[in-house]
Motif scaffolding. Structure first.
Motif, mmCIF file in Angstrom:
data_model
loop_
_atom_site.group_PDB
_atom_site.id
_atom_site.type_symbol
_atom_site.label_atom_id
_atom_site.label_comp_id
_atom_site.label_asym_id
_atom_site.label_seq_id
_atom_site.Cartn_x
_atom_site.Cartn_y
_atom_site.Cartn_z
ATOM 1 N N VAL A 1 0.686 -1.334 0.031
ATOM 2 C CA VAL A 1 0.092 0.042 -0.010
ATOM 3 C C VAL A 1 0.754 1.241 0.068
ATOM 4 C CG1 VAL A 1 -1.550 1.268 1.332
ATOM 5 C CG2 VAL A 1 -2.109 -0.951 1.017
ATOM 6 N N ALA A 2 1.877 1.272 0.581
ATOM 7 C CA ALA A 2 2.694 2.379 0.813
ATOM 8 C C ALA A 2 3.470 2.688 -0.198
ATOM 9 C CB ALA A 2 3.820 2.244 2.023
ATOM 10 N N ALA A 3 3.822 1.489 -1.037
ATOM 11 C CA ALA A 3 4.437 1.675 -2.368
ATOM 12 C C ALA A 3 3.608 2.160 -3.485
ATOM 13 C CB ALA A 3 5.342 0.409 -2.745
ATOM 14 N N SER A 4 2.291 1.844 -3.187
ATOM 15 C CA SER A 4 1.376 2.127 -4.411
ATOM 16 C C SER A 4 0.795 3.149 -4.178
ATOM 17 C CB SER A 4 0.106 1.095 -4.302
ATOM 18 O OG SER A 4 0.642 -0.118 -4.385
ATOM 19 N N SER A 5 0.950 4.087 -3.116
ATOM 20 C CA SER A 5 0.493 5.656 -3.016
ATOM 21 C C SER A 5 1.600 6.383 -3.376
ATOM 22 C CB SER A 5 0.264 5.610 -1.404
ATOM 23 O OG SER A 5 -0.500 4.644 -0.934
ATOM 24 N N PHE A 6 1.289 7.205 -4.383
ATOM 25 C CA PHE A 6 2.121 8.404 -5.162
ATOM 26 C C PHE A 6 1.318 9.300 -5.804
ATOM 27 C CE2 PHE A 6 1.519 4.771 -8.103
ATOM 28 C CZ PHE A 6 1.287 5.492 -9.432
ATOM 29 N N GLU A 7 1.634 10.288 -5.755
ATOM 30 C CA GLU A 7 0.862 11.367 -6.299
ATOM 31 C C GLU A 7 1.424 11.612 -7.844
ATOM 32 O OE1 GLU A 7 -0.370 14.273 -4.450
ATOM 33 O OE2 GLU A 7 -0.098 13.422 -2.573
ATOM 34 N N ASP A 8 0.289 12.116 -8.605
ATOM 35 C CA ASP A 8 0.598 12.147 -10.119
ATOM 36 C C ASP A 8 1.459 13.514 -10.338
ATOM 37 O OD1 ASP A 8 -0.840 9.854 -10.661
ATOM 38 O OD2 ASP A 8 -2.732 10.873 -10.981
#
Length: 70
Positions: free
Chosen positions: A63-70
Protein backbone atom coordinates in the motif's frame (compact mmCIF):
# COMPACT_ATOMS: atom_id res chain seq x y z
CA UNK A 1 -9.72 -12.21 8.48
CA UNK A 2 -8.20 -15.47 9.59
CA UNK A 3 -10.57 -18.35 8.89
CA UNK A 4 -9.42 -21.71 10.27
CA UNK A 5 -12.14 -23.72 8.49
CA UNK A 6 -14.28 -22.14 5.78
CA UNK A 7 -16.97 -24.78 6.32
CA UNK A 8 -17.58 -23.26 9.77
CA UNK A 9 -17.84 -19.71 8.38
CA UNK A 10 -21.46 -18.74 7.57
CA UNK A 11 -21.90 -17.27 4.10
CA UNK A 12 -18.43 -18.22 2.85
CA UNK A 13 -18.20 -18.15 -0.93
CA UNK A 14 -15.45 -20.46 -2.10
CA UNK A 15 -13.56 -19.64 -5.29
CA UNK A 16 -11.89 -23.03 -5.01
CA UNK A 17 -13.84 -26.13 -4.01
CA UNK A 18 -10.73 -27.53 -2.28
CA UNK A 19 -10.30 -24.46 -0.06
CA UNK A 20 -10.51 -25.25 3.67
CA UNK A 21 -8.78 -22.29 5.36
CA UNK A 22 -8.32 -18.72 4.31
CA UNK A 23 -6.42 -15.55 5.17
CA UNK A 24 -7.84 -12.29 3.80
CA UNK A 25 -6.20 -8.87 4.18
CA UNK A 26 -7.64 -5.63 2.81
CA UNK A 27 -5.47 -3.29 0.75
CA UNK A 28 -6.59 0.11 1.98
CA UNK A 29 -5.32 3.67 1.64
CA UNK A 30 -6.69 7.09 2.64
CA UNK A 31 -9.35 6.82 -0.06
CA UNK A 32 -10.59 3.40 1.06
CA UNK A 33 -10.24 -0.23 0.08
CA UNK A 34 -8.70 -0.77 -3.35
CA UNK A 35 -7.94 -4.47 -3.21
CA UNK A 36 -7.85 -7.70 -1.27
CA UNK A 37 -5.06 -10.16 -0.67
CA UNK A 38 -6.76 -13.55 -0.35
CA UNK A 39 -4.79 -16.72 0.46
CA UNK A 40 -6.50 -20.12 0.41
CA UNK A 41 -5.31 -23.53 1.54
CA UNK A 42 -6.73 -27.04 1.17
CA UNK A 43 -5.65 -27.69 4.78
CA UNK A 44 -7.88 -26.62 7.68
CA UNK A 45 -6.05 -24.37 10.14
CA UNK A 46 -3.20 -23.74 7.70
CA UNK A 47 -2.78 -20.07 8.64
CA UNK A 48 -2.08 -18.70 12.12
CA UNK A 49 -1.63 -15.30 13.81
CA UNK A 50 2.04 -15.15 12.75
CA UNK A 51 1.03 -15.67 9.09
CA UNK A 52 -1.62 -12.99 9.48
CA UNK A 53 0.87 -10.51 10.97
CA UNK A 54 3.37 -11.20 8.19
CA UNK A 55 0.82 -10.80 5.39
CA UNK A 56 -0.54 -7.62 7.00
CA UNK A 57 3.03 -6.24 7.04
CA UNK A 58 3.50 -7.15 3.37
CA UNK A 59 0.15 -5.54 2.53
CA UNK A 60 1.19 -2.33 4.33
CA UNK A 61 4.45 -2.23 2.34
CA UNK A 62 2.52 -2.71 -0.91
CA UNK A 63 0.00 0.00 0.00
CA UNK A 64 2.80 2.44 0.88
CA UNK A 65 4.59 1.69 -2.40
CA UNK A 66 1.35 2.08 -4.36
CA UNK A 67 0.53 5.48 -2.87
CA UNK A 68 2.05 8.14 -5.04
CA UNK A 69 1.08 11.56 -6.35
CA UNK A 70 0.58 12.16 -10.08
Amino acid sequence: MLIKDVHDFPGHIACDADSRSELVVLLEDDEGVFGVLDLDSPLPGRFDKADQAGIETLAAIYVAASSFED
